[in-house]
Design an enzyme around this catalytic site. Sequence first.
Site, PDB file in Angstrom:
ATOM      1  N   ARG A  63       0.824  -1.233   0.000  1.00 35.90           N
ATOM      2  CA  ARG A  63       0.000   0.000   0.000  1.00 35.90           C
ATOM      3  C   ARG A  63       0.853   1.276   0.000  1.00 35.90           C
ATOM      4  O   ARG A  63       0.459   2.299   0.552  1.00 35.90           O
ATOM      5  CB  ARG A  63      -0.958   0.034   1.193  1.00 35.90           C
ATOM      6  CG  ARG A  63      -1.959  -1.079   1.237  1.00 35.90           C
ATOM      7  CD  ARG A  63      -2.914  -1.066   0.059  1.00 35.90           C
ATOM      8  NE  ARG A  63      -3.707  -2.263   0.061  1.00 35.90           N
ATOM      9  CZ  ARG A  63      -3.310  -3.408  -0.499  1.00 35.90           C
ATOM     10  NH1 ARG A  63      -2.172  -3.485  -1.169  1.00 35.90           N
ATOM     11  NH2 ARG A  63      -4.078  -4.467  -0.439  1.00 35.90           N
ATOM     12  N   SER A  89     -10.991  -0.431   2.765  1.00 34.25           N
ATOM     13  CA  SER A  89     -10.259  -0.534   4.039  1.00 34.25           C
ATOM     14  C   SER A  89      -9.779   0.853   4.468  1.00 34.25           C
ATOM     15  O   SER A  89      -9.077   1.519   3.712  1.00 34.25           O
ATOM     16  CB  SER A  89      -9.057  -1.457   3.905  1.00 34.25           C
ATOM     17  OG  SER A  89      -9.502  -2.746   3.590  1.00 34.25           O
ATOM     18  N   GLU A  94      -5.202   4.020   5.461  1.00 30.45           N
ATOM     19  CA  GLU A  94      -5.012   3.779   4.029  1.00 30.45           C
ATOM     20  C   GLU A  94      -5.731   4.891   3.247  1.00 30.45           C
ATOM     21  O   GLU A  94      -5.275   5.320   2.197  1.00 30.45           O
ATOM     22  CB  GLU A  94      -5.617   2.406   3.695  1.00 30.45           C
ATOM     23  CG  GLU A  94      -5.307   1.910   2.319  1.00 30.45           C
ATOM     24  CD  GLU A  94      -5.837   0.494   2.078  1.00 30.45           C
ATOM     25  OE1 GLU A  94      -5.565  -0.416   2.881  1.00 30.45           O
ATOM     26  OE2 GLU A  94      -6.533   0.313   1.067  1.00 30.45           O
TER      27      GLU A  94
HETATM   28  C1  LIG Z   1     -15.590  -0.713  -1.756  1.00 31.10           C
HETATM   29  C2  LIG Z   1     -14.109  -0.469  -1.908  1.00 31.10           C
HETATM   30  C3  LIG Z   1     -13.252  -1.553  -2.002  1.00 31.10           C
HETATM   31  C4  LIG Z   1     -11.877  -1.330  -2.152  1.00 31.10           C
HETATM   32  N1  LIG Z   1     -11.050  -2.410  -2.258  1.00 31.10           N
HETATM   33  C5  LIG Z   1      -9.716  -2.228  -2.379  1.00 31.10           C
HETATM   34  C6  LIG Z   1      -8.827  -3.334  -2.487  1.00 31.10           C
HETATM   35  O1  LIG Z   1      -9.246  -4.490  -2.475  1.00 31.10           O
HETATM   36  N2  LIG Z   1      -7.501  -3.095  -2.604  1.00 31.10           N
HETATM   37  C7  LIG Z   1      -7.000  -1.829  -2.644  1.00 31.10           C
HETATM   38  O2  LIG Z   1      -5.755  -1.667  -2.775  1.00 31.10           O
HETATM   39  N3  LIG Z   1      -7.811  -0.745  -2.568  1.00 31.10           N
HETATM   40  C8  LIG Z   1      -9.146  -0.921  -2.425  1.00 31.10           C
HETATM   41  N4  LIG Z   1      -9.983   0.172  -2.325  1.00 31.10           N
HETATM   42  C9  LIG Z   1      -9.407   1.535  -2.313  1.00 31.10           C
HETATM   43  C10 LIG Z   1      -9.434   2.240  -3.698  1.00 31.10           C
HETATM   44  O3  LIG Z   1     -10.343   1.627  -4.566  1.00 31.10           O
HETATM   45  C11 LIG Z   1      -8.058   2.252  -4.340  1.00 31.10           C
HETATM   46  O4  LIG Z   1      -7.137   2.902  -3.505  1.00 31.10           O
HETATM   47  C12 LIG Z   1      -8.072   2.963  -5.703  1.00 31.10           C
HETATM   48  O5  LIG Z   1      -6.843   2.784  -6.353  1.00 31.10           O
HETATM   49  C13 LIG Z   1      -8.378   4.459  -5.586  1.00 31.10           C
HETATM   50  O6  LIG Z   1      -8.570   4.924  -6.895  1.00 31.10           O
HETATM   51  P1  LIG Z   1      -9.322   6.287  -7.179  1.00 31.10           P
HETATM   52  O7  LIG Z   1      -9.178   6.560  -8.622  1.00 31.10           O
HETATM   53  O8  LIG Z   1     -10.691   6.208  -6.648  1.00 31.10           O
HETATM   54  O9  LIG Z   1      -8.427   7.300  -6.338  1.00 31.10           O
HETATM   55  P2  LIG Z   1      -8.922   8.570  -5.493  1.00 31.10           P
HETATM   56  O10 LIG Z   1      -9.681   8.090  -4.303  1.00 31.10           O
HETATM   57  O11 LIG Z   1      -9.570   9.548  -6.360  1.00 31.10           O
HETATM   58  O12 LIG Z   1      -7.504   9.125  -5.010  1.00 31.10           O
HETATM   59  C14 LIG Z   1      -6.742   8.400  -4.060  1.00 31.10           C
HETATM   60  C15 LIG Z   1      -5.375   9.080  -3.904  1.00 31.10           C
HETATM   61  O13 LIG Z   1      -4.629   8.907  -5.101  1.00 31.10           O
HETATM   62  C16 LIG Z   1      -4.280  10.187  -5.650  1.00 31.10           C
HETATM   63  N5  LIG Z   1      -4.400  10.068  -7.114  1.00 31.10           N
HETATM   64  C17 LIG Z   1      -5.483   9.624  -7.799  1.00 31.10           C
HETATM   65  N6  LIG Z   1      -5.221   9.640  -9.106  1.00 31.10           N
HETATM   66  C18 LIG Z   1      -3.953  10.095  -9.260  1.00 31.10           C
HETATM   67  C19 LIG Z   1      -3.131  10.376 -10.377  1.00 31.10           C
HETATM   68  N7  LIG Z   1      -3.537  10.175 -11.631  1.00 31.10           N
HETATM   69  N8  LIG Z   1      -1.882  10.870 -10.150  1.00 31.10           N
HETATM   70  C20 LIG Z   1      -1.438  11.088  -8.883  1.00 31.10           C
HETATM   71  N9  LIG Z   1      -2.189  10.853  -7.788  1.00 31.10           N
HETATM   72  C21 LIG Z   1      -3.438  10.366  -7.972  1.00 31.10           C
HETATM   73  C22 LIG Z   1      -5.290  11.167  -5.076  1.00 31.10           C
HETATM   74  O14 LIG Z   1      -4.763  12.493  -5.064  1.00 31.10           O
HETATM   75  C23 LIG Z   1      -5.489  10.588  -3.684  1.00 31.10           C
HETATM   76  O15 LIG Z   1      -4.444  10.990  -2.826  1.00 31.10           O
HETATM   77  C24 LIG Z   1     -11.362  -0.022  -2.191  1.00 31.10           C
HETATM   78  C25 LIG Z   1     -12.264   1.078  -2.105  1.00 31.10           C
HETATM   79  C26 LIG Z   1     -13.611   0.840  -1.965  1.00 31.10           C
HETATM   80  C27 LIG Z   1     -14.559   2.009  -1.903  1.00 31.10           C
END
Ligand SMILES: Cc1cc2nc3c(=O)[nH]c(=O)nc-3n(C[C@H](O)[C@H](O)[C@H](O)COP(=O)(O)OP(=O)(O)OC[C@H]3O[C@@H](n4cnc5c(N)ncnc54)[C@H](O)[C@@H]3O)c2cc1C
Length: 351
Positions: free
Chosen positions: A164, A244, A346
Amino acid sequence: MNCLKNYPLAELTTFKIGGAARFYVKADSAVSVYEAVEFAKQQGVPFYVLGGGSNLLISDRGYDGLIIHMANKESHTATVGDSVYKTCGAGVVWDSFVSECINENLFGVECLSGIPGTVGAAPVQNIGAYGQSVESLIYEVIVVDTADGSIARFTNAECKLSYRKSLFNSEAFGKYIIVIVKFVLKRDGKLNIRYHDLEKYFQEGTREGTNVTLQDVRAAVLQIRARKGMLQLDGYSRFKCAGSFYKNPVISTGHFDQIMGVVDASPSDRNWYWAQSHSSEVKLSAAYLIEKCFGKGFRKGRVGLSPNHTLAIVNYEDATFSEVIDFAKLIEDTLYERFKVTLEREVQVLQ
Ligand SMILES: Cc1cc2nc3c(=O)[nH]c(=O)nc-3n(C[C@H](O)[C@H](O)[C@H](O)COP(=O)(O)OP(=O)(O)OC[C@H]3O[C@@H](n4cnc5c(N)ncnc54)[C@H](O)[C@@H]3O)c2cc1C
């Protein structure tokens, strides 16, 4: 550049919490990312990158700066021998990418089915699930350096990916905006279904482990996630949460021995700690420790733990940012008092 003002953010997150952004822009190319950063600098305001909002808790006061919402969705494929290289824009929906790979019979991404969010965010916290992580697929990450607007490329090793964690959410947090991720996948591979939830799924089902296909693994992972209310896809009931909230803590063996003395573990308790092969440390299940203190599904007012996935803090009804943070602090303080374990979040908090 189409910059919008006072733009509401809550609906752009899976927590459904948060106020408005002073400025908001959709960025569909590296050039538009560069222009957005320049605009923020001219206005003298900070900027923050948004993907699918699935790992983000935003303050009810909103964000007094510019939100750069990644929307570039280009994608192409090149094959070299047995390796297939897929180049994807940061705004591509992660699970669409997974589904495409599985339809093309490519190995290595199947256990990451159903993770919400975008391709661009995948390297940020090195997403992982059910025994797989994106670390093993990343070939190269292409970014805009926000200091001077230049384009930079990072190899897998340069991304410093671990549990992570990456360069992008640690030492270089906020410095780079990921615009393209290049993955390398294999046409041949061995399915890894040894992770306990998956193993159980295939043992319970009619299909024995022997003839399991990539499609079966994807279907299994989606079903396991759906049962937990952790599938953010249309047609599935889901919790308002960010997955998480905490990482599993990694502690010294000495500390682990102390916890063993106070945790009151029953002999039937399984999978709550894992010895780390590369160090003398132990990784603990944060969910196990939380359940030891609060039980399953503990709830306080409009915020609670998911009854099906203890690590997820859920916004029941219309909780506020402060209610979620107060609840998280209660969990964190209690675990520290009882086990001297410091939980690391996280979820990213934007305030
Ligand atoms: C129901 C649920 C289940 C999940 N299961 C998992 C799992 O099994 N495993 C896991 O690892 N995660 C899990 N997650 C967490 C999440 O889905 C991941 O962390 C995912 O990668 C976040 O993507 P996002 O585009 O929504 O990022 P956002 O939430 O929009 O951003 C997250 C962070 O990344 C940064 N960021 C986003 N895009 C960029 C970019 N292009 N360049 C630089 N920084 C950026 C943002 O500034 C922020 O700090 C889960 C979330 C939910 C809601």
